[in-house]
Scaffold this motif. Structure first.
Motif, PDB file in Angstrom:
ATOM      1  N   MET A   7       0.939  -1.070  -0.103  1.00 31.92           N
ATOM      2  CA  MET A   7      -0.063   0.092  -0.048  1.00 31.92           C
ATOM      3  C   MET A   7       0.863   1.393  -0.028  1.00 31.92           C
ATOM      4  O   MET A   7       0.599   2.166  -0.714  1.00 31.92           O
ATOM      5  N   THR A  81      -6.324   1.000  -1.138  1.00 30.53           N
ATOM      6  CA  THR A  81      -6.561   0.265   0.162  1.00 30.53           C
ATOM      7  C   THR A  81      -6.925  -1.309  -0.295  1.00 30.53           C
ATOM      8  O   THR A  81      -6.881  -1.842   0.583  1.00 30.53           O
ATOM      9  N   TRP A  82      -7.624  -1.546  -1.520  1.00 28.21           N
ATOM     10  CA  TRP A  82      -7.896  -2.750  -1.819  1.00 28.21           C
ATOM     11  C   TRP A  82      -7.828  -2.672  -3.211  1.00 28.21           C
ATOM     12  O   TRP A  82      -8.258  -1.806  -3.985  1.00 28.21           O
ATOM     13  N   PRO A 131      -1.412  -4.498   2.721  1.00 23.48           N
ATOM     14  CA  PRO A 131      -1.166  -3.698   3.759  1.00 23.48           C
ATOM     15  C   PRO A 131      -0.255  -4.163   4.693  1.00 23.48           C
ATOM     16  O   PRO A 131      -0.025  -5.252   4.755  1.00 23.48           O
ATOM     17  N   GLU A 136      -3.564   0.450   7.643  1.00 22.06           N
ATOM     18  CA  GLU A 136      -3.550  -0.125   6.449  1.00 22.06           C
ATOM     19  C   GLU A 136      -4.398  -1.490   6.338  1.00 22.06           C
ATOM     20  O   GLU A 136      -5.353  -1.769   5.560  1.00 22.06           O
ATOM     21  N   LEU A 139      -8.136  -0.444   6.934  1.00 20.81           N
ATOM     22  CA  LEU A 139      -8.749   0.115   5.666  1.00 20.81           C
ATOM     23  C   LEU A 139      -8.916  -1.179   4.601  1.00 20.81           C
ATOM     24  O   LEU A 139      -9.839  -1.259   3.992  1.00 20.81           O
ATOM     25  N   ASN A 140      -7.841  -1.909   4.602  1.00 24.27           N
ATOM     26  CA  ASN A 140      -8.018  -3.426   3.730  1.00 24.27           C
ATOM     27  C   ASN A 140      -8.961  -4.270   3.964  1.00 24.27           C
ATOM     28  O   ASN A 140      -9.919  -4.716   3.314  1.00 24.27           O
ATOM     29  N   ALA A 143     -12.924  -3.054   3.423  1.00 23.71           N
ATOM     30  CA  ALA A 143     -12.952  -2.568   2.044  1.00 23.71           C
ATOM     31  C   ALA A 143     -14.185  -3.402   1.640  1.00 23.71           C
ATOM     32  O   ALA A 143     -14.930  -2.928   0.783  1.00 23.71           O
TER      33      ALA A 143
END
Length: 167
Positions: A7, A81-82, A131, A136, A139-140, A143
């Motif tokens: 990321m 993020t994804w 991540p 991170e 966020l991942n 997602a």
């Protein structure tokens, strides 16, 4: 096996000084100007992952949390993020800084989806995002929930478009 990228390798940062032509009658940054900044920095992040042309597929939201005033600095940080097969989610955090005091605030947050394209304009595969930090990872991991919400919203938009097409 798909190529992988961290990321952090997609991080893009932009800082601008908010000048009088950038502001509305309230003395704050035009919302549309901020949205253009968001799309611009998010596309740079998406390009860094895909290393192919990318297009904006959707903007989930732009949540304006704090005003950004004339004279402030506005900083945008974007990161993928994804990833799906050819799509990628990009998170953008917007902070404002009162340059005379150093006071900072998170002014806006946004999630966008981009699709990578090949030389024929067709969706192209993208590397898998990896991540590393707690932020991170969060966020991942969250997602997929956002992707489901996105899918529902897109279906509702398609239904609304069909309704208005009958007029």
């Amino acid at each position: 096996m798909r190529e992988k990228k961290f990321m952090r390798d997609t991080l893009a940062i932009k800082t601008s000084h908010v000048l009088p032509p950038d502001t509305n009658h309230h003395g704050t940054l035009f919302g549309g100007k901020l949205m253009a900044y968001i799309d611009d920095i998010a596309s740079i992040s998406a390009y860094r992952l895909a290393r192919n042309p990318v297009v904006t597929a959707s903007t989930d939201s732009v949540d304006f949390l704090e005003p950004i005033r004339g004279g402030d600095a506005v900083t945008l940080e974007a990161m993928v993020t994804w990833t799906g097969r050819s799509s990628m989610e990009v998170f953008v955090k917007v902070t404002s800084e009162r340059l005379l005091t150093g006071e900072k605030a998170v002014a806006a947050l946004s999630f966008l989806t981009f699709v990578a394209l090949d030389e024929n304009g067709k969706p192209a595969p993208v590397p898998q995002i990896v991540p590393e930090t707690q932020e991170e990872l969060w966020l991942n991991e969250t997602a997929l929930r956002r992707a489901e919400h996105r899918k529902t919203r897109k279906n509702e938009s398609a239904e609304l478009a069909r309704f208005f097409a009958r007029e």
